[in-house]
Motif scaffolding. Structure first.
Motif, PDB file in Angstrom:
ATOM      1  N   GLU A 145      34.092 -19.153  32.591  1.00 24.12           N
ATOM      2  CA  GLU A 145      34.045 -18.388  31.335  1.00 24.12           C
ATOM      3  C   GLU A 145      32.735 -18.682  30.611  1.00 24.12           C
ATOM      4  N   ALA A 146      32.337 -17.763  29.753  1.00 23.16           N
ATOM      5  CA  ALA A 146      31.159 -17.981  28.898  1.00 23.16           C
ATOM      6  C   ALA A 146      31.234 -17.030  27.719  1.00 23.16           C
ATOM      7  N   VAL A 148      30.039 -14.244  25.165  1.00 23.05           N
ATOM      8  CA  VAL A 148      29.248 -13.034  25.372  1.00 23.05           C
ATOM      9  C   VAL A 148      27.777 -13.311  25.039  1.00 23.05           C
ATOM     10  N   GLY A 149      27.528 -14.087  23.983  1.00 20.64           N
ATOM     11  CA  GLY A 149      26.162 -14.343  23.558  1.00 20.64           C
ATOM     12  C   GLY A 149      25.443 -15.457  24.298  1.00 20.64           C
ATOM     13  N   ASN A 150      26.121 -16.115  25.235  1.00 20.89           N
ATOM     14  CA  ASN A 150      25.503 -17.205  25.979  1.00 20.89           C
ATOM     15  C   ASN A 150      24.718 -16.609  27.152  1.00 20.89           C
ATOM     16  N   ARG A 151      23.524 -16.115  26.857  1.00 19.98           N
ATOM     17  CA  ARG A 151      22.753 -15.377  27.857  1.00 19.98           C
ATOM     18  C   ARG A 151      22.367 -16.248  29.046  1.00 19.98           C
ATOM     19  N   ALA A 152      22.012 -17.499  28.789  1.00 19.40           N
ATOM     20  CA  ALA A 152      21.574 -18.370  29.887  1.00 19.40           C
ATOM     21  C   ALA A 152      22.690 -18.577  30.891  1.00 19.40           C
ATOM     22  N   SER A 153      23.880 -18.902  30.400  1.00 16.69           N
ATOM     23  CA  SER A 153      25.018 -19.122  31.292  1.00 16.69           C
ATOM     24  C   SER A 153      25.394 -17.854  32.032  1.00 16.69           C
ATOM     25  N   ASN A 154      25.394 -16.727  31.343  1.00 19.63           N
ATOM     26  CA  ASN A 154      25.767 -15.469  31.980  1.00 19.63           C
ATOM     27  C   ASN A 154      24.737 -15.017  33.011  1.00 19.63           C
ATOM     28  N   ARG A 155      23.459 -15.320  32.771  1.00 22.00           N
ATOM     29  CA  ARG A 155      22.428 -15.000  33.767  1.00 22.00           C
ATOM     30  C   ARG A 155      22.644 -15.805  35.042  1.00 22.00           C
ATOM     31  N   VAL A 156      22.949 -17.099  34.880  1.00 23.76           N
ATOM     32  CA  VAL A 156      23.206 -17.942  36.053  1.00 23.76           C
ATOM     33  C   VAL A 156      24.400 -17.413  36.830  1.00 23.76           C
ATOM     34  N   SER A 157      25.484 -17.072  36.114  1.00 22.74           N
ATOM     35  CA  SER A 157      26.681 -16.571  36.777  1.00 22.74           C
ATOM     36  C   SER A 157      26.388 -15.299  37.566  1.00 22.74           C
ATOM     37  N   ALA A 158      25.653 -14.380  36.962  1.00 26.62           N
ATOM     38  CA  ALA A 158      25.319 -13.131  37.649  1.00 26.62           C
ATOM     39  C   ALA A 158      24.476 -13.403  38.887  1.00 26.62           C
ATOM     40  N   LYS A 159      23.542 -14.348  38.767  1.00 23.64           N
ATOM     41  CA  LYS A 159      22.669 -14.687  39.893  1.00 23.64           C
ATOM     42  C   LYS A 159      23.463 -15.258  41.064  1.00 23.64           C
ATOM     43  N   LEU A 160      24.579 -15.956  40.767  1.00 25.67           N
ATOM     44  CA  LEU A 160      25.378 -16.563  41.821  1.00 25.67           C
ATOM     45  C   LEU A 160      26.418 -15.613  42.409  1.00 25.67           C
ATOM     46  N   LEU A 177      35.136 -15.348  18.364  1.00 27.28           N
ATOM     47  CA  LEU A 177      34.058 -15.080  19.301  1.00 27.28           C
ATOM     48  C   LEU A 177      34.674 -14.553  20.589  1.00 27.28           C
ATOM     49  N   GLU A 178      33.968 -13.650  21.240  1.00 24.91           N
ATOM     50  CA  GLU A 178      34.468 -13.077  22.486  1.00 24.91           C
ATOM     51  C   GLU A 178      33.921 -13.857  23.679  1.00 24.91           C
ATOM     52  N   GLN A 179      34.814 -14.172  24.584  1.00 27.22           N
ATOM     53  CA  GLN A 179      34.459 -14.927  25.774  1.00 27.22           C
ATOM     54  C   GLN A 179      34.723 -14.068  27.008  1.00 27.22           C
ATOM     55  N   VAL A 180      33.753 -14.048  27.916  1.00 32.20           N
ATOM     56  CA  VAL A 180      33.881 -13.274  29.143  1.00 32.20           C
ATOM     57  C   VAL A 180      34.479 -14.155  30.232  1.00 32.20           C
ATOM     58  N   ARG A 181      35.526 -13.670  30.876  1.00 35.19           N
ATOM     59  CA  ARG A 181      36.060 -14.331  32.058  1.00 35.19           C
ATOM     60  C   ARG A 181      35.270 -13.851  33.263  1.00 35.19           C
ATOM     61  N   LEU A 182      34.981 -14.768  34.185  1.00 35.55           N
ATOM     62  CA  LEU A 182      34.144 -14.458  35.331  1.00 35.55           C
ATOM     63  C   LEU A 182      34.852 -14.830  36.623  1.00 35.55           C
ATOM     64  N   ARG A 183      34.635 -14.023  37.643  1.00 36.15           N
ATOM     65  CA  ARG A 183      35.279 -14.245  38.951  1.00 36.15           C
ATOM     66  C   ARG A 183      34.223 -14.180  40.043  1.00 36.15           C
ATOM     67  N   LEU A 184      34.323 -15.121  40.987  1.00 35.81           N
ATOM     68  CA  LEU A 184      33.429 -15.138  42.142  1.00 35.81           C
ATOM     69  C   LEU A 184      34.271 -15.248  43.412  1.00 35.81           C
ATOM     70  N   ASP A 185      34.245 -14.207  44.240  1.00 34.88           N
ATOM     71  CA  ASP A 185      34.915 -14.250  45.532  1.00 34.88           C
ATOM     72  C   ASP A 185      33.996 -14.917  46.553  1.00 34.88           C
ATOM     73  N   ARG A 186      34.583 -15.621  47.488  1.00 35.38           N
ATOM     74  CA  ARG A 186      33.797 -16.370  48.471  1.00 35.38           C
ATOM     75  C   ARG A 186      32.750 -15.485  49.159  1.00 35.38           C
ATOM     76  N   ALA A 187      33.127 -14.272  49.512  1.00 36.91           N
ATOM     77  CA  ALA A 187      32.208 -13.383  50.229  1.00 36.91           C
ATOM     78  C   ALA A 187      31.001 -12.983  49.391  1.00 36.91           C
ATOM     79  N   ASN A 188      31.124 -13.065  48.063  1.00 36.04           N
ATOM     80  CA  ASN A 188      30.037 -12.632  47.175  1.00 36.04           C
ATOM     81  C   ASN A 188      29.159 -13.773  46.677  1.00 36.04           C
ATOM     82  N   PHE A 189      29.474 -14.993  47.068  1.00 38.86           N
ATOM     83  CA  PHE A 189      28.702 -16.156  46.621  1.00 38.86           C
ATOM     84  C   PHE A 189      27.267 -16.059  47.139  1.00 38.86           C
ATOM     85  N   VAL A 190      26.316 -16.039  46.223  1.00 39.08           N
ATOM     86  CA  VAL A 190      24.892 -16.019  46.580  1.00 39.08           C
ATOM     87  C   VAL A 190      24.477 -17.462  46.842  1.00 39.08           C
ATOM     88  N   ARG A 191      24.378 -17.804  48.096  1.00 39.38           N
ATOM     89  CA  ARG A 191      24.215 -19.195  48.493  1.00 39.38           C
ATOM     90  C   ARG A 191      22.786 -19.686  48.317  1.00 39.38           C
TER      91      ARG A 191
END
Length: 210
Positions: A145-146, A148-160, A177-191
Motif C-alpha cells: 500500500e502507499a 496517493v501522494g507518495n510519488r516515490a513509493s508509487n514510482r518504485v511499485s510501478a517499476k517493479l 488520506l487516500e491509500q492505494v492498494r497494490l498487487r503484484l502477480d509473480r508473472a509480472n514481477f520486473v526482476r
C-alpha cells in the motif's frame, strides 16, 4: 529443531544484508529513526509512529517489533528484516503472510533512514524480499500500500510491476488520506539483474510455508 529458527535466515542483495530483527539491531534502528525517516510535514505511515519517537525515545517502536516477533506462528507471521548497508542498520523491510500455505500471498512494507534514501536502497530491499517470496517460497501474489501522494513509493511499485488494486481511507494525523492498494502477480514481477542469496531457509521453511 532450533528454538528460534529465524535467527539463521539471511537474504543478501548486491549491497544489502537482510536478517530478521533482533534486540541489538532494534536499538540501532531507534537511532536511525530518531535521525529522521521522512519530511516532518508529511506522514507516510498509517500508524504515525515517527510522531511519537521524540517523546518516548523509541520505547513504543521497540515494543511494536517485540510484539510482532512474539506473535509469529505458521499460519500468521510478520518477519521484520533489518536491512544493513556496509554493516550498519539503515531500515526495515517487513514481510508478512496469513494462511500462506493456502493463499500463497505475501504483504510487504518498509522504511529507510532519511540519510540513506535516494540511492536505490529501498528498491533493492523490496526486490530482495520479492525474489525470496516468488522464487524460494513459491508465492503467487505480493501486496503493498502507499498514499496517493507518495510519488516515490508509487514510482518504485510501478517499476517493479505492481498494479492498483483499489483504495482505502485512513487518518494517521486526524485528517482523511487516500491509500492505494497494490498487487503484484509473480508473472509480472520486473526482476533485477541479480539473484538474491538466501541462507538458513531450511531451518525455518516449515514455520513460513505451512
Amino acid at each position: 529443531m532450533d528454538a528460534w529458527p529465524l535467527r539463521k535466515l539471511v537474504l543478501r542483495t548486491p549491497r544489502l544484508e537482510l536478517r530478521p530483527d533482533d534486540d541489538s539491531g532494534l536499538f540501532e534502528l531507534v537511532d536511525v529513526a530518531l535521525a529522521g525517516v521522512h519530511d516532518p510535514a508529511e506522514m507516510p505511515f498509517t500508524v504515525p509512529w515517527t510522531d511519537w519517537l521524540p517523546g518516548d525515545h523509541g520505547f513504543g517502536m521497540v515494543q511494536f517489533y517485540w510484539a510482532q516477533r512474539a506473535k509469529i506462528a505458521p499460519k500468521d507471521w510478520t518477519i521484520n528484516f533489518i536491512a544493513r548497508f556496509e554493516g550498519k542498520a539503515i531500515g526495515v523491510q517487513s514481510f508478512s503472510g496469513h494462511d500462506f500455505g493456502v493463499l500463497r500471498e505475501v504483504r510487504t512494507g518498509s522504511w529507510l533512514g532519511q540519510k540513506f534514501q535516494g540511492a536505490g536502497l529501498g528498491t533493492e530491499m523490496r526486490m530482495g524480499v520479492l525474489e525470496f517470496a516468488f522464487d524460494h517460497l513459491d508465492a503467487r501474489v505480493a501486496r503493498s500500500e502507499a498514499w496517493v501522494g507518495n510519488r516515490a513509493s508509487n514510482r518504485v511499485s510501478a517499476k517493479l510491476g505492481y498494479v492498483p488494486d483499489g483504495t482505502i481511507t485512513a487518518a494517521p494525523r486526524g485528517e482523511p488520506l487516500e491509500q492505494v492498494r497494490l498487487r503484484l502477480d509473480r508473472a509480472n514481477f520486473v526482476r533485477p539483474q541479480w539473484n538474491v542469496s538466501v541462507e538458513g531457509l531450511a531451518e525455518c521453511v516449515q514455520l513460513i510455508t505451512n
